[in-house]
Motif scaffolding. Structure first.
Motif, PDB file in Angstrom:
ATOM      1  N   GLY A   1      92.034  27.417  -0.454  1.00 45.90           N
ATOM      2  CA  GLY A   1      92.888  26.418   0.136  1.00 45.90           C
ATOM      3  C   GLY A   1      93.152  25.661   0.367  1.00 45.90           C
ATOM      4  N   GLN A   2      92.719  24.324   1.635  1.00 42.48           N
ATOM      5  CA  GLN A   2      93.139  22.975   2.428  1.00 42.48           C
ATOM      6  C   GLN A   2      92.587  22.712   1.496  1.00 42.48           C
ATOM      7  N   HIS A   3      91.505  22.662   0.900  1.00 41.24           N
ATOM      8  CA  HIS A   3      89.929  21.642   0.001  1.00 41.24           C
ATOM      9  C   HIS A   3      90.532  21.574  -1.156  1.00 41.24           C
TER      10      HIS A   3
ATOM     11  N   GLY B   1      95.635  31.803  -6.617  1.00 37.63           N
ATOM     12  CA  GLY B   1      95.090  31.306  -5.513  1.00 37.63           C
ATOM     13  C   GLY B   1      94.362  32.584  -5.107  1.00 37.63           C
ATOM     14  N   THR B   2      93.109  32.383  -6.609  1.00 36.82           N
ATOM     15  CA  THR B   2      92.045  33.315  -5.127  1.00 36.82           C
ATOM     16  C   THR B   2      91.018  32.850  -5.155  1.00 36.82           C
ATOM     17  N   MET B   3      90.624  32.755  -3.619  1.00 33.54           N
ATOM     18  CA  MET B   3      90.055  32.748  -3.021  1.00 33.54           C
ATOM     19  C   MET B   3      88.701  33.567  -3.458  1.00 33.54           C
TER      20      MET B   3
ATOM     21  N   ASP C   1      84.760  27.337   3.770  1.00 33.27           N
ATOM     22  CA  ASP C   1      83.879  27.969   4.093  1.00 33.27           C
ATOM     23  C   ASP C   1      84.099  29.722   4.168  1.00 33.27           C
TER      24      ASP C   1
ATOM     25  N   SER D   1      86.944  27.094  10.069  1.00 35.90           N
ATOM     26  CA  SER D   1      88.682  28.650   9.705  1.00 35.90           C
ATOM     27  C   SER D   1      89.054  28.153   8.498  1.00 35.90           C
TER      28      SER D   1
ATOM     29  N   MET E   1      94.318  26.653   5.806  1.00 36.54           N
ATOM     30  CA  MET E   1      95.602  26.717   5.315  1.00 36.54           C
ATOM     31  C   MET E   1      96.337  27.379   5.494  1.00 36.54           C
TER      32      MET E   1
END
Ligand SMILES: Cc1ncc(C[n+]2csc(CCOP(=O)(O)OP(=O)(O)O)c2C)c(N)n1
Length: 566
Positions: free
Chosen positions: A386-388, A411-413, A438, A467, A470
């Motif tokens: 994500g953004q982080h 891009g695996t959360m 989060d 939120s 991204m």
């Protein structure tokens, strides 16, 4: 020697020097787990098979060795599919062993029967379905060879439960061959002379170092070539760490969230030396406008990469470290005429240097700098997605190969925490930092328990923007600020969740508390957790809109669509 199939697997893993097998037992792998009880290596219990596979992946990326993961049939096996795809896209060597319904039951919709062999086919380098115990030594040897040679990748070995119980003769082969698989790449350096000539004449050369540079252990040769010939180095996300990012020749990452100076330099280059790069869309943006003024020398171990996404004027087929050392030899002392080019790039750097920050909440760049200053060059940072992750790509200075561990292709959360677990086992006693968001935190939250049970020095630093940042960023910039499903506040306190699992946990209230809190968390022996408030409206800049040219990026202080011409 006569033994069961299960015992053969364990003996084979021992022979391969396996240190850890990550997994969860279940009905069809009870025989294997029984044999693992006497193994000379450790079996690590995660709380989800996806996490077992991602932990094996993290272990493999940190060590360069093949990671091992075990899952039972049916839901255990289907739970690893994301892990297989993740490793496949990032070329990570894994051997994944799944149990399967007993041979006689296959095809009968038996309990926990799922065709993992079929499911896995497009997501792995190779899959084996084992039919008899006698096949096992050859199959496991083959799985390790295929996973780790040539372009690495995941290999699945599906073993019916009766095959694990059956007995057979165990002779572990030194080598096995498979028709059609010849990992000893026939190198092709026919363009080498032309590449050297072009490099010598180039006035505006740039190196793009990708994940393949790290996989082939080519960092030393890269350093030698870049410094001898004074060629600036941009990296892809997976190439971070291949070249020390505190060096004046480092341009950082290029691409969608690349630095303005990396994107501009590549766009204005007359020569690009691409090392182990797949030229993904996140790196190139609009391919029709990618490095149009440059001749491209493409070094790769996988022939299929040449011309796949971007033209290769001079393909050099072979291991990157071998090719680089040949180039470096012939380019010694060739750096003199580059001062002007480096000055031009530095002008863009000066113009855009610094971070963008709304001034609300904590500054992500500052948090990342604080983390960097608290760990050694060789310590590991893993990220979620994500953004982080992109802030880490922009602001974390990776100094050594295999220290910046992130999910690039898929891009695996949910990758960062299990990967940190794998990294912690890979480097016993060394702390591992996991930068989280989060949203990603909840994807494998159960693995907090694994960290606590094994007392791993995993330090989670969570940028909480309340939120799915991204996705929200795309909605803000490209979808008319319609924040559908991305701004649902978590219904619980994340630091309390971490504390309930047994982490030493803090929530930073404001920036005056940041440094002290990080000091406290980083002095804890076992797992620790720090939650940092980030403004929901904080965006990652620069940003090239999907499919846009990489020299035309959104940047809040410079206006949209800026093209920094040099
Ligand atoms: C498994 C998975 N599901 C969905 C996505 C799509 N996705 C990409 S980034 C993102 C938001 C991540 O949120 P968070 O972890 O909070 O990080 P932030 O962007 O806020 O820093 C989502 C949902 C994904 N990459 N992986």
């Amino acid at each position: 020697m006569e033994m069961t199939g299960a015992r053969m697997i364990v003996r084979a893993l021992e022979a391969e020097g396996v240190e850890y097998a990550f997994g969860i037992p279940g009905g069809t792998v009870i025989p294997l787990y029984d044999a693992l009880g006497d193994a000379s290596f450790r079996t690590i219990l995660t709380r989800h098979e996806q996490a077992a596979c991602l932990a094996a992946d993290g272990y493999a990326r940190v060590t360069g060795k093949t990671g091992v993961c075990i899952a039972t049939s049916g839901p255990g096996a289907t739970n690893i599919v994301t892990g297989l795809a993740n490793a496949h896209l990032d070329s990570v060597p894994l051997v994944v062993i799944t149990g399967q319904a007993a041979s006689g039951l296959i095809g009968t919709d038996a309990f926990q029967e799922a065709d993992i062999f079929g499911c896995s086919l497009p997501l792995v380098k190779h899959s084996f379905m084992v039919r008899s115990a006698e096949e096992l030594p050859r199959v496991i040897k083959g799985a390790f060879i295929i996973a780790s040679t040539g372009r690495p990748g995941p290999v699945l070995v599906d073993v019916p439960s009766d095959v694990q119980k059956a007995t057979g003769e165990f002779n572990y082969p030194e080598n096995v061959e498979f028709p059609g698989y010849n990992p000893k790449v026939k190198e092709d350096l026919s363009y080498l002379d032309q590449a050297v000539r072009t490099l010598k004449q180039a006035r505006r050369p740039v190196i793009i170092a990708g994940g393949g540079t790290i996989l082939s252990g080519a960092s030393k040769e890269l350093y030698r070539l870049a410094t001898e010939a004074q060629i600036p180095v941009a990296t892809t996300l997976l190439g971070k760490g291949s070249f020390p990012e505190d060096h004046h020749l480092s341009l950082g990452m290029l691409g969608m969230h690349g630095t303005p100076w990396a994107n501009t330099a590549v766009s204005e280059a007359d020569l690009v030396l691409a090392l182990g790069v797949r030229f993904s869309d996140r790196t190139t943006g609009d391919r029709a406008h990618f490095a149009t003024g440059a001749k491209i020398i493409h070094v790769d171990i996988d022939k299929a990469e040449f011309g796949k996404n971007v033209r290769a004027h001079m393909p050099l087929l072979g291991d990157a470290s071998m090719v680089l050392s040949k180039l470096a030899e012939r380019l010694e002392g060739n750096g003199k005429q580059r001062a002007e080019w480096l000055d031009e790039i530095n002008k863009v750097r000066e113009e855009y240097f610094g971070e963008t920050f709304t001034g609300k909440g904590l500054n992500p760049a500052e948090i990342i700098r604080q983390l960097r200053s608290r760990v050694r060059a060789e310590d590991i940072l893993t990220t979620e997605v994500g953004q982080h992750q992109m802030w880490a790509a922009l602001y974390w200075k990776a100094l050594r190969p295999r220290t910046f561990i992130t999910s690039g292709g898929l891009g695996t959360m949910g990758y960062g925490l299990p990967a940190a677990i794998g990294a912690a086992f890979a480097r016993p006693g060394r702390p591992v930092t996991c930068l989280s968001g989060d949203g990603s935190f909840f994807m494998n939250v159960q693995e907090l328990e694994t960290c606590v049970r094994y007392r791993l020095p995993v330090r989670i630093v969570l940028l909480n923007n309340r939120s799915l940042g991204m996705v929200r960023q795309w909605q803000e910039l490209f979808w008319g600020k319609r924040y559908i499903q991305t701004c649902e506040e978590p219904a619980c306190s994340l630091s309390e969740v971490a504390r309930a699992f047994g982490f030493a946990a803090w929530a930073v209230e404001d920036k005056s508390r940041l440094e002290k809190t990080l000091d406290a968390a980083f002095s804890v022996d076992g797992p620790s957790f720090v939650e940092c408030p980030i403004a929901t409206e904080e965006l990652v800049y620069p940003m090239v809109p999907a499919g846009g040219r990489i020299d035309s990026f959104l940047h809040p202080t410079k206006g949209n669509g800026t093209s920094a011409s040099i």
